[in-house]
Design an enzyme around this catalytic site. Structure first.
Site, PDB file in Angstrom:
ATOM      1  N   HIS A  76     -28.869 -73.247  -5.696  1.00 54.28           N
ATOM      2  CA  HIS A  76     -29.195 -73.958  -4.390  1.00 54.28           C
ATOM      3  C   HIS A  76     -30.740 -74.296  -4.184  1.00 54.28           C
ATOM      4  O   HIS A  76     -31.432 -75.161  -4.080  1.00 54.28           O
ATOM      5  CB  HIS A  76     -28.562 -73.775  -3.162  1.00 54.28           C
ATOM      6  CG  HIS A  76     -29.096 -74.494  -1.976  1.00 54.28           C
ATOM      7  ND1 HIS A  76     -30.068 -74.091  -1.161  1.00 54.28           N
ATOM      8  CD2 HIS A  76     -28.498 -75.563  -1.353  1.00 54.28           C
ATOM      9  CE1 HIS A  76     -30.198 -74.944  -0.224  1.00 54.28           C
ATOM     10  NE2 HIS A  76     -29.106 -76.010  -0.177  1.00 54.28           N
ATOM     11  N   HIS A  98     -18.988 -76.667   0.729  1.00 50.55           N
ATOM     12  CA  HIS A  98     -20.322 -76.626   0.850  1.00 50.55           C
ATOM     13  C   HIS A  98     -20.957 -75.639  -0.282  1.00 50.55           C
ATOM     14  O   HIS A  98     -20.239 -74.284  -0.044  1.00 50.55           O
ATOM     15  CB  HIS A  98     -21.065 -76.447   2.161  1.00 50.55           C
ATOM     16  CG  HIS A  98     -22.524 -76.856   2.151  1.00 50.55           C
ATOM     17  ND1 HIS A  98     -23.540 -76.264   2.764  1.00 50.55           N
ATOM     18  CD2 HIS A  98     -23.306 -77.772   1.464  1.00 50.55           C
ATOM     19  CE1 HIS A  98     -24.696 -76.812   2.788  1.00 50.55           C
ATOM     20  NE2 HIS A  98     -24.505 -77.766   1.800  1.00 50.55           N
TER      21      HIS A  98
END
Length: 312
Positions: free
Chosen positions: A98, A55
């Site tokens: 992100h 991730h």
């Protein structure tokens, strides 16, 4: 006099070259060379080799999220796909970030979309401890070029439409090394209509998602299923996706990874947790702790498999 300067310089050059070679040679790679290879790699077989999808690329102390140096660090420890996050800049470029804002992960402030690429390239990235590093924000193009011959990038959506993400893969000739995440049946169809080589990670938490996929007109060969961030109550969803020849991804970031980072479970319990997720039906685990996850899955990767040719 010249000799005393040349010899130390030569030593530094040789050592630097050896270090660079060691770093490259030590990477654990996924060697898919074409779009057909990638489809075959993700085709489910009972002897498949379970592995990790890190991730945000596998950030940790000293290594920021969505950073190419971090990708290299993750692959120096384990085989892993790398999940990444794209955002638009003010001048229409796409960078890896992100959050829609810069404050948490860089020494910048405000929205990513308020800065040009040139302005963003002047910033430095922070690691998971909030420490400033010397690393810079990469573009999606840079990441796609870097991934060739090394791994598979999983490109999330954020503010970039699925057809644009697919277009970037095609522009960079990266059909063998990247896929896109699709959050809707409409996007899945749209991506397939744009390019029939692109693989998609499609949300697949319920039987109705499987049925919708059956009716979509998109071949299962273009799909891997993201089941959930939590362990489902039944294994039926895994069986349904596997029956159609696709692999399943299960997230650990919101369960065992979180429990471990909060000190609620031990390293041994974390290891057993990853192994349990595979035994329950997952083929790939999307983990915050990619390096630890990879180490936990190593004992499960020792048998013979038709997939072994893709792992280096």
């Amino acid at each position: 006099m010249l000799k005393q300067y040349l010899i130390p310089a030569l030593i530094v050059f040789v050592l630097t070259g050896l270090y660079s070679f060691k770093q490259t040679a030590a990477l654990h790679t996924i060697n898919t060379r074409s779009a057909a290879d990638l489809k075959n790699f993700f085709h489910y077989t009972p002897d498949r080799i379970p592995f990790i999808s890190s991730h945000r690329g596998g950030p940790r102390k000293g290594f920021p999220e969505n950073c190419i140096a971090t990708f290299e660090n993750t692959l120096s420890h384990t085989t892993s796909m790398l999940e990444i996050d794209p955002h638009y800049t003010k001048d229409g470029k796409i960078v890896l970030m992100h959050d829609p804002t810069l404050d948490r992960t860089t020494n910048g402030h405000g929205k990513v979309a308020d800065y040009t690429l040139a302005e963003l390239k002047k910033l430095r990235l922070k690691d998971t401890e909030g420490n400033l590093t010397g690393y810079r924000i990469p573009t999606l193009d840079e990441a796609l070029q870097w991934a060739k011959g090394k791994t598979i990038l999983v490109i999330d959506a954020k503010d970039v439409p699925i057809e644009v993400r697919a277009q970037k893969i095609v522009e960079n000739k990266a059909q063998a090394n990247a896929l896109v995440i699709s959050y809707s049946d409409e996007d899945t169809k749209k991506c397939y209509a744009y390019n029939k080589d692109i693989i998609m990670e499609v949300m697949m938490s319920k039987e109705e998602n499987v049925e919708m996929m059956d009716k979509s007109g998109v071949p299962w060969a273009n799909v891997i299923g993201f089941v959930s961030h939590q362990v489902p109550e039944s294994k039926a969803i895994f069986d349904a996706v596997h029956k159609r020849g696709a692999m399943c991804v299960l997230g650990s970031s919101r369960n065992i990874d979180q429990q471990y980072t909060k000190g609620q479970i031990s390293a041994e319990q974390l290891k057993k947790g990853y192994q349990y997720l595979i035994s329950y039906g997952a083929d790939v685990i999307e983990a915050d702790l990619g390096i630890e996850g990879g180490a936990a899955l190593l004992p499960l990767q020792q048998g013979k498999s038709v997939k072994a040719k893709y792992f280096r």
